[in-house]
Motif scaffolding. Structure first.
Motif, PDB file in Angstrom:
ATOM      1  N   ARG A 191     -50.211  -8.439 -50.722  1.00  0.00           N
ATOM      2  CA  ARG A 191     -50.294  -9.659 -51.515  1.00  0.00           C
ATOM      3  C   ARG A 191     -49.124 -10.555 -51.138  1.00  0.00           C
ATOM      4  O   ARG A 191     -48.215 -10.125 -50.428  1.00  0.00           O
ATOM      5  CB  ARG A 191     -50.262  -9.349 -53.021  1.00  0.00           C
ATOM      6  N   PHE A 192     -49.135 -11.798 -51.601  1.00  0.00           N
ATOM      7  CA  PHE A 192     -48.043 -12.723 -51.314  1.00  0.00           C
ATOM      8  C   PHE A 192     -46.723 -12.144 -51.827  1.00  0.00           C
ATOM      9  O   PHE A 192     -46.650 -11.658 -52.960  1.00  0.00           O
ATOM     10  CB  PHE A 192     -48.307 -14.070 -51.983  1.00  0.00           C
ATOM     11  N   SER A 193     -45.707 -12.216 -51.000  1.00  0.00           N
ATOM     12  CA  SER A 193     -44.393 -11.680 -51.352  1.00  0.00           C
ATOM     13  C   SER A 193     -43.308 -12.628 -50.879  1.00  0.00           C
ATOM     14  O   SER A 193     -43.578 -13.638 -50.207  1.00  0.00           O
ATOM     15  CB  SER A 193     -44.181 -10.300 -50.717  1.00  0.00           C
ATOM     16  N   VAL A 194     -42.061 -12.305 -51.216  1.00  0.00           N
ATOM     17  CA  VAL A 194     -40.948 -13.132 -50.754  1.00  0.00           C
ATOM     18  C   VAL A 194     -40.827 -13.111 -49.233  1.00  0.00           C
ATOM     19  O   VAL A 194     -40.267 -14.042 -48.634  1.00  0.00           O
ATOM     20  CB  VAL A 194     -39.620 -12.701 -51.407  1.00  0.00           C
ATOM     21  N   ALA A 195     -41.363 -12.081 -48.588  1.00  0.00           N
ATOM     22  CA  ALA A 195     -41.361 -12.067 -47.125  1.00  0.00           C
ATOM     23  C   ALA A 195     -42.250 -13.175 -46.578  1.00  0.00           C
ATOM     24  O   ALA A 195     -41.929 -13.796 -45.561  1.00  0.00           O
ATOM     25  CB  ALA A 195     -41.824 -10.703 -46.610  1.00  0.00           C
ATOM     26  N   ASP A 196     -43.365 -13.441 -47.247  1.00  0.00           N
ATOM     27  CA  ASP A 196     -44.225 -14.550 -46.835  1.00  0.00           C
ATOM     28  C   ASP A 196     -43.538 -15.888 -47.072  1.00  0.00           C
ATOM     29  O   ASP A 196     -43.677 -16.821 -46.269  1.00  0.00           O
ATOM     30  CB  ASP A 196     -45.549 -14.508 -47.599  1.00  0.00           C
ATOM     31  N   ALA A 197     -42.801 -15.991 -48.173  1.00  0.00           N
ATOM     32  CA  ALA A 197     -42.062 -17.229 -48.445  1.00  0.00           C
ATOM     33  C   ALA A 197     -41.072 -17.517 -47.315  1.00  0.00           C
ATOM     34  O   ALA A 197     -40.895 -18.675 -46.901  1.00  0.00           O
ATOM     35  CB  ALA A 197     -41.341 -17.129 -49.784  1.00  0.00           C
ATOM     36  N   TYR A 198     -40.432 -16.473 -46.813  1.00  0.00           N
ATOM     37  CA  TYR A 198     -39.479 -16.627 -45.714  1.00  0.00           C
ATOM     38  C   TYR A 198     -40.208 -16.944 -44.409  1.00  0.00           C
ATOM     39  O   TYR A 198     -39.820 -17.862 -43.666  1.00  0.00           O
ATOM     40  CB  TYR A 198     -38.658 -15.353 -45.584  1.00  0.00           C
ATOM     41  N   LEU A 199     -41.288 -16.232 -44.135  1.00  0.00           N
ATOM     42  CA  LEU A 199     -41.989 -16.435 -42.874  1.00  0.00           C
ATOM     43  C   LEU A 199     -42.605 -17.826 -42.790  1.00  0.00           C
ATOM     44  O   LEU A 199     -42.507 -18.489 -41.748  1.00  0.00           O
ATOM     45  CB  LEU A 199     -43.063 -15.364 -42.675  1.00  0.00           C
ATOM     46  N   VAL A 200     -43.252 -18.286 -43.851  1.00  0.00           N
ATOM     47  CA  VAL A 200     -43.867 -19.620 -43.775  1.00  0.00           C
ATOM     48  C   VAL A 200     -42.789 -20.689 -43.628  1.00  0.00           C
ATOM     49  O   VAL A 200     -43.006 -21.701 -42.943  1.00  0.00           O
ATOM     50  CB  VAL A 200     -44.775 -19.897 -44.993  1.00  0.00           C
ATOM     51  N   THR A 201     -41.628 -20.472 -44.215  1.00  0.00           N
ATOM     52  CA  THR A 201     -40.512 -21.399 -44.022  1.00  0.00           C
ATOM     53  C   THR A 201     -40.130 -21.486 -42.553  1.00  0.00           C
ATOM     54  O   THR A 201     -39.998 -22.575 -41.984  1.00  0.00           O
ATOM     55  CB  THR A 201     -39.297 -20.946 -44.854  1.00  0.00           C
ATOM     56  N   VAL A 202     -39.970 -20.349 -41.925  1.00  0.00           N
ATOM     57  CA  VAL A 202     -39.554 -20.305 -40.523  1.00  0.00           C
ATOM     58  C   VAL A 202     -40.634 -20.891 -39.609  1.00  0.00           C
ATOM     59  O   VAL A 202     -40.330 -21.655 -38.679  1.00  0.00           O
ATOM     60  CB  VAL A 202     -39.204 -18.855 -40.130  1.00  0.00           C
TER      61      VAL A 202
END
Length: 224
Positions: A149-160
Motif C-alpha cells: 500500500r502507499f507508504s512514506v517510501a512512495d512519498a520519497y520516491l515520487v518526490t525524487v
C-alpha cells in the motif's frame, strides 16, 4: 509539529506524508541559498548542516535525515498506515527508503544538481543511475506501490522521480516508472503538495532574481 523544508527538495516527501495523514503542521520554509528561514532565523543555528528536512516534535526534539523524519511521521500518525509496524515489512520499508536516499537521491540527482560537478561526474552518475532505474523499473512493473500500500517510501520516491523533469533523465525509457510517477502525482496528497511547493519555488526564484524555468511554468499555470 514543525517542519523545516525547502520547496521541491526532499522535504516535499514529508509534506506529502503529512497531507496523506491529514495532520496539521507548522511549515517553515528554508531558503537554500541564504539558509534563512521564513520567520527570519539562521537555519544553521537550528540544524548546523543546513540540510532539510528537519522536524521539530511536539515536545521540542529535532529529528533530521529524510528517512528518519518520514518514519517518525508514520509512527506518530499510525492511523494513516504510512509504514508497517515491524518485522520483515518494516525492513522492506527501510530497504526502499535507503535505496531512494542513496542510489537515487544522493548517488544520481545530487550530482546532476551540483553546479560544480564536472561533466565527467555527471555522465558517470547518469550511466550508473541507469542501472538503478532499470532495477526499480523491473520491480515496479505490475505493482502499484513499493510495498502493498502507499507508504512514506512512495512519498520519497515520487518526490525524487519528479526531479527528472529538470535533468537529462527521461522516464519514458522506463514505462513502469513513468506510469508510477504519473499515477502518484495524481494522488490527492501528492498533487496538493506539488501545487504548494511549485508556487513556493517560483517565489524563491523571484526573490533571487532568477527566471522560472520552462519546465515549471506550464505546471505552475495548471496548479493555479
Amino acid at each position: 509539529m514543525q517542519l523545516y523544508g525547502s520547496p521541491l527538495s526532499c522535504s516535499l516527501a514529508t509534506r506529502i506524508a503529512l497531507l496523506e495523514a491529514g495532520a496539521p503542521v507548522n511549515y517553515v520554509e528554508v531558503d537554500p541559498v541564504t539558509k534563512r528561514t521564513s520567520d527570519g532565523a539562521d537555519y544553521r543555528e537550528i540544524h548546523p548542516l543546513g540540510l532539510v528536512p528537519a522536524l521539530r516534535t511536539d515536545d521540542g526534539q529535532l529529528v533530521t535525515e529524510n528517512a528518519a523524519v518520514l518514519q517518525y511521521v508514520a509512527d506518530r500518525l499510525p492511523a494513516a498506515e504510512l509504514a508497517p509496524r515491524d518485522g520483515l515489512e518494516r525492513a522492506r520499508l527501510q530497504q526502499w527508503l535507503c535505496f531512494v536516499g542513496t542510489e537515487l537521491h544522493k548517488g544520481l540527482f545530487a550530482v546532476l544538481f551540483d553546479e560544480k560537478a564536472p561533466a565527467e561526474a555527471r555522465s558517470y552518475a547518469i550511466a550508473k543511475g541507469a542501472a538503478r532505474l532499470d532495477y526499480l523499473a523491473r520491480y515496479l512493473d505490475g505493482r502499484e506501490f513499493l510495498l502493498d500500500r502507499f507508504s512514506v517510501a512512495d512519498a520519497y520516491l515520487v518526490t525524487v522521480l519528479t526531479w527528472t523533469i529538470a535533468t537529462p533523465i527521461d522516464l519514458k525509457k522506463w514505462p513502469s516508472l513513468a506510469a508510477y510517477a504519473q499515477r502518484l502525482q495524481a494522488r490527492p496528497s501528492v498533487a496538493a503538495a506539488l501545487a504548494v511547493e511549485r508556487r513556493l519555488y517560483a517565489e524563491q526564484l523571484a526573490r533571487h532574481g532568477k527566471p522560472v524555468p520552462a519546465f515549471l511554468r506550464p505546471r505552475e499555470a495548471n496548479a493555479t
